[in-house]
Scaffold this active site. Sequence first.
Site, short mmCIF file in Angstrom:
data_model
loop_
_atom_site.label_atom_id
_atom_site.label_comp_id
_atom_site.label_asym_id
_atom_site.label_seq_id
_atom_site.Cartn_x
_atom_site.Cartn_y
_atom_site.Cartn_z
N GLU A 118 0.85 -1.20 0.00
CA GLU A 118 0.00 0.00 0.00
C GLU A 118 0.87 1.24 0.00
OE1 GLU A 118 -2.90 -0.20 3.11
OE2 GLU A 118 -3.84 -2.00 2.32
N HIS A 234 -8.49 10.04 4.49
CA HIS A 234 -8.19 9.01 3.50
C HIS A 234 -8.45 9.58 2.12
CE1 HIS A 234 -8.07 5.24 1.31
NE2 HIS A 234 -7.60 4.66 2.40
N ARG A 275 -0.63 8.95 2.65
CA ARG A 275 -2.02 9.36 2.50
C ARG A 275 -2.20 10.87 2.51
NH1 ARG A 275 -5.00 4.83 6.35
NH2 ARG A 275 -4.88 3.15 4.82
N HIS A 337 -10.83 9.74 8.19
CA HIS A 337 -10.68 8.28 8.26
C HIS A 337 -10.14 7.78 9.59
CE1 HIS A 337 -10.04 4.20 7.00
NE2 HIS A 337 -8.72 4.30 7.08
N ARG A 372 -0.63 8.16 9.86
CA ARG A 372 -0.47 6.71 9.98
C ARG A 372 -0.08 6.05 8.67
NH1 ARG A 372 -3.90 2.47 9.02
NH2 ARG A 372 -5.77 3.74 8.83
#
Length: 431
Positions: A118, A234, A275, A337, A372
């Site tokens: 990811e 997000h 992100r 998110h 994160r």
Amino acid sequence: MKGLSSENEYYDALIVGAGVSGLNCALHLPASLRVLVICKGGLRESDSFLAQGGICVLHDKGDYKSYFEDTMRAGHYENDPAAVRCMIENSRATIDYLSSVGVRFARGADGELLYTREGAHSRPRICFHEDCTGKEITSHLLSRALAPQNIEIRPYTTMLDLICGDGDCFGAVVRDNRSGALCRVFAKNTVLATGGIGGLYAHSTNYRILTGDGLAVSLRHGVAVDHADYVQIHPTVLYSKRRGRRFLISESVRGEGAVLLDGKGERFVDELLPRDAVTAAIRKKMREEGSEYVRLDMRKAGDPAALLQRFPGIVKRCKEEGYDVLKEPVPVVPAQHYFMGGIRSGLCGRTTMEHLYAVGETCCNGVHGKNRLASNSLLEALIFAERAAADIAERGGEFREKEVDLSAYADYRALQRNYKKEVTEEINRER
């Protein structure tokens, strides 16, 4: 115990929240302890069930340095290095434990784990089950937690306040949401696993019931809260004008090759940046174009058969919204998110109040820093919940009681409104 009444209950441990952190904490407490787990909604109304992408793991010994650096870089180097090391070093044991309780991680023909990648990861190191890893993990933990006689799980039960004094937590005031009955739960140790703050936002991937209750009671009683403004957006949730929770399109689809397109159908960003960077690029493009969304082309992530096998839930939900990801790009926008700030807690979940612990998204133990890294959330929640359980088992405790006037909590709705206001003010004050 003497004085037991219908308004007083006594447990060795009270856990507020039934997501992965609350459940894993309960499961790792000694069977000799009486444990009560409460949750505000139904047993499946936790964000743990919604996690799509997967759960990180140290791929091999040679991966340590890059995994550590990826986590620190994504967090803008505001992470606590000791917490990051603790998470990485315990990651393989956590995956092994989950596999032992029946979690069906994707595996190759040789039986070895498969890994995906990811955003902001320098290599594939994410274990997964289709596109519903959170549901797979949480369902198995819930099934196990429902079996032991020493664990009681009580849904539709809201924590209204902590019972505490002289810097020590004695338990909590709780409310049965169906009957409206109030109760004092006295506990030797209390664990806040109340999840995130998405219910405070108009557009969020979180369940609406997640309104930062753990933060609210902590703020009221002087328990330290750190970085309340560290809120993660997000980049890719399915665009919709409907009210309510937004449907997240996992970062895994970008990890597998999906690309973001502007109004001209041109790619405009490296989809595997952290992100916050991808979110910033999307918002910039939307401002430039005066548009309400950009588009995500999942066809680059595989042929139709591969997409249907790897991302069945996403394909189905997009279809329900009128979009066929096998034939066209879908509209996406950023939305709230995850919460990286929270109740200050150490490597064993201890807060600044005695006999009060905080684990999962409601806590801030320093793992995530300012942003994160994808798929670290389930791992962090599981590991530090288990460590909190071990600390509780080692330290023990005793019942400490205090007179609490339950009539002060009769106006439940007003109390909840005040909590939301106080948490929102704290978030804005930190900005």
